[in-house]
Design an enzyme around this catalytic site. Structure first.
Site, PDB file in Angstrom:
ATOM      1  N   LEU A 154     -38.045 -10.398 109.061  1.00  0.00           N
ATOM      2  CA  LEU A 154     -37.558 -11.296 110.106  1.00  0.00           C
ATOM      3  C   LEU A 154     -38.728 -11.969 110.823  1.00  0.00           C
ATOM      4  O   LEU A 154     -38.754 -13.190 111.016  1.00  0.00           O
ATOM      5  CB  LEU A 154     -36.710 -10.480 111.095  1.00  0.00           C
ATOM      6  CG  LEU A 154     -36.128 -11.232 112.292  1.00  0.00           C
ATOM      7  CD1 LEU A 154     -35.198 -12.348 111.840  1.00  0.00           C
ATOM      8  CD2 LEU A 154     -35.401 -10.265 113.218  1.00  0.00           C
ATOM      9  N   TYR A 155     -39.696 -11.171 111.187  1.00  0.00           N
ATOM     10  CA  TYR A 155     -40.879 -11.675 111.915  1.00  0.00           C
ATOM     11  C   TYR A 155     -41.667 -12.663 111.057  1.00  0.00           C
ATOM     12  O   TYR A 155     -42.030 -13.756 111.514  1.00  0.00           O
ATOM     13  CB  TYR A 155     -41.727 -10.463 112.296  1.00  0.00           C
ATOM     14  CG  TYR A 155     -42.984 -10.757 113.085  1.00  0.00           C
ATOM     15  CD1 TYR A 155     -42.906 -11.216 114.397  1.00  0.00           C
ATOM     16  CD2 TYR A 155     -44.239 -10.530 112.529  1.00  0.00           C
ATOM     17  CE1 TYR A 155     -44.068 -11.448 115.139  1.00  0.00           C
ATOM     18  CE2 TYR A 155     -45.393 -10.755 113.259  1.00  0.00           C
ATOM     19  CZ  TYR A 155     -45.309 -11.216 114.566  1.00  0.00           C
ATOM     20  OH  TYR A 155     -46.453 -11.442 115.286  1.00  0.00           O
ATOM     21  N   ALA A 156     -41.912 -12.288 109.802  1.00  0.00           N
ATOM     22  CA  ALA A 156     -42.693 -13.168 108.917  1.00  0.00           C
ATOM     23  C   ALA A 156     -41.968 -14.484 108.698  1.00  0.00           C
ATOM     24  O   ALA A 156     -42.590 -15.555 108.648  1.00  0.00           O
ATOM     25  CB  ALA A 156     -42.961 -12.467 107.587  1.00  0.00           C
ATOM     26  N   SER A 158     -40.016 -15.994 110.795  1.00  0.00           N
ATOM     27  CA  SER A 158     -40.134 -16.839 111.997  1.00  0.00           C
ATOM     28  C   SER A 158     -41.516 -17.482 112.066  1.00  0.00           C
ATOM     29  O   SER A 158     -41.659 -18.655 112.406  1.00  0.00           O
ATOM     30  CB  SER A 158     -39.842 -16.017 113.260  1.00  0.00           C
ATOM     31  OG  SER A 158     -40.903 -15.122 113.556  1.00  0.00           O
TER      32      SER A 158
END
Ligand SMILES: NC(=O)c1ccc[n+]([C@@H]2O[C@H](COP(=O)([O-])OP(=O)(O)OC[C@H]3O[C@@H](n4cnc5c(N)ncnc54)[C@H](OP(=O)(O)O)[C@@H]3O)[C@@H](O)[C@H]2O)c1
Length: 248
Positions: A154-156, A158
């Site tokens: 999820l972080y990557a 974004s």
């Protein structure tokens, strides 16, 4: 003391803590007037301003939830009303949710994308409208986009969006002589990084760098400062990995 940012105005999002705090302090030491954006940590944001003022600079803390476009717009308009110009924008505020993709909820996705992507996109839009010619726009991304770490999907995703906004905007703002770059820190010693990690995990990450340590917020702030130099005016559309050689 006259330094290369004297007379310039900088806005740093999420500058009450962690990397943003160090970036704001560094730009203040270099002579910029700094707007210290924060959400919840008012006392810490005020402390950052006091530190800048103690070294002879000027700073103002402004509370804004930058996931709300109306609040972002107000942050920009207060900055312009108070200081008359904006020369440097650092889109630093961000959050990390670390869990495997099969466990991520819709609420988590929306909250993370609201801060890591939506706020950056609309701050870039406002910067495109208001940054002074010759200005600098710096988006804080992450080295996680270059390492396939379980739990960081999820972080990557974004930050991958942030990288693409950076690339395209650099071409749109070239006519105003504004540079647009991303900085991608590796593991950096802040609350966001330490939360939920054991000291063994942190030691393992430290061992992945050339220097056997994790980064510090000032490692990152120093590179933001480099990008604000006149000599960095030919660097645009780039993603600079600041991670002690962990990946690039
Ligand atoms: N630390 C790392 O290892 C690392 C590595 C790579 C990239 N990064 C990136 O570096 C940036 C800074 O990370 P950090 O580690 O310094 O994070 P942090 O210590 O968790 O600090 C986050 C900052 O963002 C602010 N913030 C959160 N939500 C906000 C909102 N809705 N509106 C305005 N401000 C908001 C917080 O303000 P309040 O406290 O006032 O609420 C705080 O000042 C992030 O973009 C992160 O993804 C970090």
């Amino acid at each position: 003391m006259e330094t290369h940012l004297s007379g310039k105005v900088a806005l740093v999002t999420g500058a009450s803590r962690g990397i943003g705090r160090e970036i704001a302090s560094k730009l203040g030491q270099l002579g910029a007037t700094v707007v210290v954006n924060y959400l919840r940590s008012r006392a810490q944001a005020e402390e950052v301003c006091q530190g800048i003022e103690a070294s002879g600079g000027q700073a103002m803390a402004i509370q804004a939830d930058i996931t709300q476009v109306a609040e972002l717009e107000q942050l920009f308009s207060l900055t312009l009303a108070e200081f008359g110009q904006l020369d440097i924008l650092v889109n630093n505020a961000g959050m990390l949710i670390s869990k495997e993709i099969e466990e991520v909820t819709e609420e988590e996705y929306d909250a993370l994308f609201a801060l890591n992507v939506k706020s950056v996109f609309f701050a870039c839009k406002l910067a495109a409208q208001h940054l002074a010619p010759g200005g600098r726009l710096i988006n804080i991304s992450t080295t996680v986009t270059r390492v396939m770490l379980p739990g960081y999907g999820l972080y990557a995703a974004s930050k991958g969006a942030v990288d693409q906004i950076t690339r395209v905007l650099s071409r749109e703002l070239g006519a105003k002589n504004i540079t647009v770059n991303a900085i991608s820190p590796g593991p950096t010693d802040t609350e966001l990084f330490r939360e939920g990690k054991s000291s063994e995990q942190i030691a393992r990450m430290a061992a992945m760098s050339a220097f056997n340590r994790i980064g510090t917020p000032s490692d990152i702030a120093g590179v933001v400062a480099l990008l604000t130099c006149e000599e960095a005016g030919w660097i645009t559309g780039q993603n600079i990995f600041v991670n002690g050689g962990l990946a690039g």
